[in-house]
Write a protein that holds these residues in place. Structure first.
Motif, mmCIF file in Angstrom:
data_model
loop_
_atom_site.group_PDB
_atom_site.id
_atom_site.type_symbol
_atom_site.label_atom_id
_atom_site.label_comp_id
_atom_site.label_asym_id
_atom_site.label_seq_id
_atom_site.Cartn_x
_atom_site.Cartn_y
_atom_site.Cartn_z
ATOM 1 N N UNK A 285 0.721 -1.255 0.094
ATOM 2 C CA UNK A 285 -0.138 0.070 -0.023
ATOM 3 C C UNK A 285 0.927 1.428 0.115
ATOM 4 N N UNK A 286 2.184 0.972 0.516
ATOM 5 C CA UNK A 286 3.059 2.250 0.524
ATOM 6 C C UNK A 286 3.386 2.797 -0.883
ATOM 7 N N UNK A 287 3.206 2.241 -1.987
ATOM 8 C CA UNK A 287 3.295 2.507 -3.178
ATOM 9 C C UNK A 287 2.095 3.004 -4.113
ATOM 10 N N UNK A 288 1.170 2.934 -3.466
ATOM 11 C CA UNK A 288 -0.096 3.285 -4.045
ATOM 12 C C UNK A 288 -0.226 4.960 -4.267
ATOM 13 N N UNK A 289 0.755 5.730 -3.469
ATOM 14 C CA UNK A 289 0.108 7.224 -3.451
ATOM 15 C C UNK A 289 1.441 7.990 -3.431
ATOM 16 N N UNK A 290 2.386 7.441 -4.274
ATOM 17 C CA UNK A 290 3.780 8.077 -4.390
ATOM 18 C C UNK A 290 3.863 8.957 -5.943
ATOM 19 N N UNK A 291 2.811 9.287 -6.480
ATOM 20 C CA UNK A 291 2.896 9.819 -7.748
ATOM 21 C C UNK A 291 2.477 11.144 -7.755
ATOM 22 N N UNK A 292 3.186 12.125 -7.994
ATOM 23 C CA UNK A 292 3.021 13.651 -8.130
ATOM 24 C C UNK A 292 2.729 14.296 -6.704
ATOM 25 N N UNK A 293 3.319 15.233 -6.609
ATOM 26 C CA UNK A 293 3.118 15.821 -5.212
ATOM 27 C C UNK A 293 1.606 16.307 -4.572
ATOM 28 N N UNK A 294 1.213 16.047 -3.437
ATOM 29 C CA UNK A 294 0.009 16.468 -2.979
ATOM 30 C C UNK A 294 0.364 17.627 -1.923
ATOM 31 N N UNK A 295 -0.308 18.597 -2.558
ATOM 32 C CA UNK A 295 -0.465 20.066 -1.767
ATOM 33 C C UNK A 295 -0.492 20.063 -0.149
ATOM 34 N N UNK A 296 -1.305 19.334 0.314
ATOM 35 C CA UNK A 296 -1.470 19.142 1.915
ATOM 36 C C UNK A 296 -0.235 18.856 2.567
ATOM 37 N N UNK A 297 0.301 17.572 1.906
ATOM 38 C CA UNK A 297 1.439 16.894 2.258
ATOM 39 C C UNK A 297 2.584 17.861 2.231
ATOM 40 N N UNK A 298 2.699 18.459 0.942
ATOM 41 C CA UNK A 298 3.779 19.501 0.637
ATOM 42 C C UNK A 298 3.974 20.507 1.689
ATOM 43 N N UNK A 299 2.754 20.954 2.260
ATOM 44 C CA UNK A 299 2.649 22.109 3.409
ATOM 45 C C UNK A 299 3.109 21.730 4.621
ATOM 46 N N UNK A 300 2.766 20.510 4.969
ATOM 47 C CA UNK A 300 3.311 19.809 6.292
ATOM 48 C C UNK A 300 4.898 19.548 6.229
ATOM 49 N N UNK A 301 5.366 18.865 5.333
ATOM 50 C CA UNK A 301 6.640 18.654 5.299
ATOM 51 C C UNK A 301 7.530 20.043 5.021
ATOM 52 N N UNK A 302 7.097 20.895 4.150
ATOM 53 C CA UNK A 302 7.827 22.088 3.812
ATOM 54 C C UNK A 302 8.068 22.990 5.164
ATOM 55 N N UNK A 303 6.686 23.108 5.963
ATOM 56 C CA UNK A 303 6.933 23.633 7.113
ATOM 57 C C UNK A 303 7.770 23.113 8.018
ATOM 58 N N UNK A 304 7.702 21.835 7.976
ATOM 59 C CA UNK A 304 8.702 21.344 9.050
ATOM 60 C C UNK A 304 10.152 21.590 8.712
ATOM 61 N N UNK A 305 10.654 21.487 7.452
ATOM 62 C CA UNK A 305 11.962 21.942 6.923
ATOM 63 C C UNK A 305 12.073 23.224 7.136
ATOM 64 N N UNK A 306 11.181 24.187 6.803
ATOM 65 C CA UNK A 306 11.539 25.729 6.810
ATOM 66 C C UNK A 306 11.660 25.681 8.433
ATOM 67 N N UNK A 307 10.785 25.346 9.351
ATOM 68 C CA UNK A 307 10.924 25.569 10.627
ATOM 69 C C UNK A 307 12.389 25.259 11.349
ATOM 70 N N UNK A 308 12.909 24.147 10.660
ATOM 71 C CA UNK A 308 14.191 23.755 11.256
ATOM 72 C C UNK A 308 15.390 24.623 10.741
#
Length: 330
Positions: free
Chosen positions: A276-299
């Motif tokens: 199942x981990x490989x069912x949703x790895x196609x193109x970036x999803x905006x809400x997930x990008x916001x979470x990871x991007x926010x975490x990286x920028x905060x760091x």
């Protein structure tokens, strides 16, 4: 390393950054104002990182990207206007990025990351790398370590994302909270919270040292069963990029899933990394990008300002479990 800025903030800066100054202090804001950041890779995740860093009030942010805007970019990169299809991604992201904070200088470089040598990276205090191969990340990380430059490698595939941090020998100030008894003897116990700044330090391992350890060892397998397979999912996706010279694409979904499963079967088991981990790895999803991007920028902001304990040394966002967590790998 970011030099200490002894100059005072202008009235306009003091007004704009008032909330941040109250949050992490004037001296830390000055460190931010004096920092120069490189973001290599202006996809949706890169745009989220750029947004938060620019709003934080750094001195300059350089966008490095030779790729052109595609339809997939419109799903997650809010810095790119719709009329910029087939134009350079860094150039297309400039106007909206600069409008976020006119006090931050936004620079554009449309060259290849692989063409950049040591002299280029020495221009920056922080280097953030996206969409690159492991070999390229190791090359740049070694340059950063030799020149005391803070290094971040981060990526996202669909709803799965991660970041790796190498701050070398990093010092920071962390608030230690204690409860002090203020009541008199024989009275009901009353306490007040006392916050004391405490200087701490961390020594980070290099990317090369943590990427080449034995992740098939029994101890690591046991660890993955407890914390989840995020590290191995990252390795599988990185190996796919190395082998195919690209990331999984929606247009070749079935074929790419089979390739990912073949890579998985070569380094792990179905028990540890389910299909199942490989069912949703196609193109970036905006809400997930916001979470990871926010975490990286905060760091990045924490590391530059030297305020609060930074992540040590991986951050993973596992959308299958709706969970973001820190994993220490040495």
């Amino acid at each position: 390393m970011v030099e200490h800025d002894h100059s005072e903030l202008t009235p306009a800066e003091a007004e704009l950054y008032d909330r941040q100054i109250r949050l992490w202090g004037l001296e830390n804001q000055k460190r931010l104002r004096n920092s120069k950041i490189l973001i290599a890779g202006l996809n949706g995740l890169g745009a989220e990182i750029a947004k938060n860093i620019i709003l934080g009030g750094v001195k300059s942010v350089t966008f490095l990207d030779h790729q052109i805007v595609t339809e997939n970019d419109f799903a997650s990169n809010f810095l790119v206007p719709r009329d910029c299809l087939n134009k350079n991604r860094a150039e297309s992201s400039f106007s909206r990025a600069q409008a976020l904070n006119p006090m931050v200088e936004v620079k554009i470089d449309t060259g290849l990351l692989s063409d950049k040598g040591e002299d280029f990276f020495k221009l920056f205090d922080v280097v953030v790398i996206l969409e690159s191969t492991i070999a390229e990340q190791i090359r740049i990380n070694n340059i950063c370590r030799a020149n005391n430059i803070k290094f971040y490698a981060t990526d996202m595939w669909g709803m799965f994302g991660f970041s790796f941090i190498d701050l070398q020998d990093h010092e920071f100030v962390e608030d230690v909270v204690k409860h002090k008894i203020i009541s008199k003897p024989n009275e009901k116990i009353k306490t007040e919270i006392i916050t004391t700044p405490s200087k701490r330090s961390l020594k980070y391992p290099s990317l090369e040292s943590v990427i080449n350890f034995d992740y098939n060892s029994p101890s690591f397998t046991k660890r993955m069963k407890k914390s989840g397979p995020a590290y191995l999912v990252m390795k599988i996706l990185q190996n796919f990029r190395e082998d195919e010279k690209r990331d999984p694409m929606p247009s070749s979904r079935e074929e790419d899933i089979n390739k990912l499963l073949a890579i998985r079967n070569g380094i792990s088991s179905v028990e540890i990394v389910p299909d199942i981990y490989f069912e949703h790895v196609f193109a970036q999803i905006s809400p997930s990008a916001a979470i990871v991007g926010g975490a990286v920028a905060h760091e990045v902001i924490k590391a530059v300002s030297q305020k609060e304990a930074p992540h040590f040394n991986y951050f993973f966002f596992d959308a299958n479990n709706s969970c973001g967590f820190i994993e220490t790998i040495e």
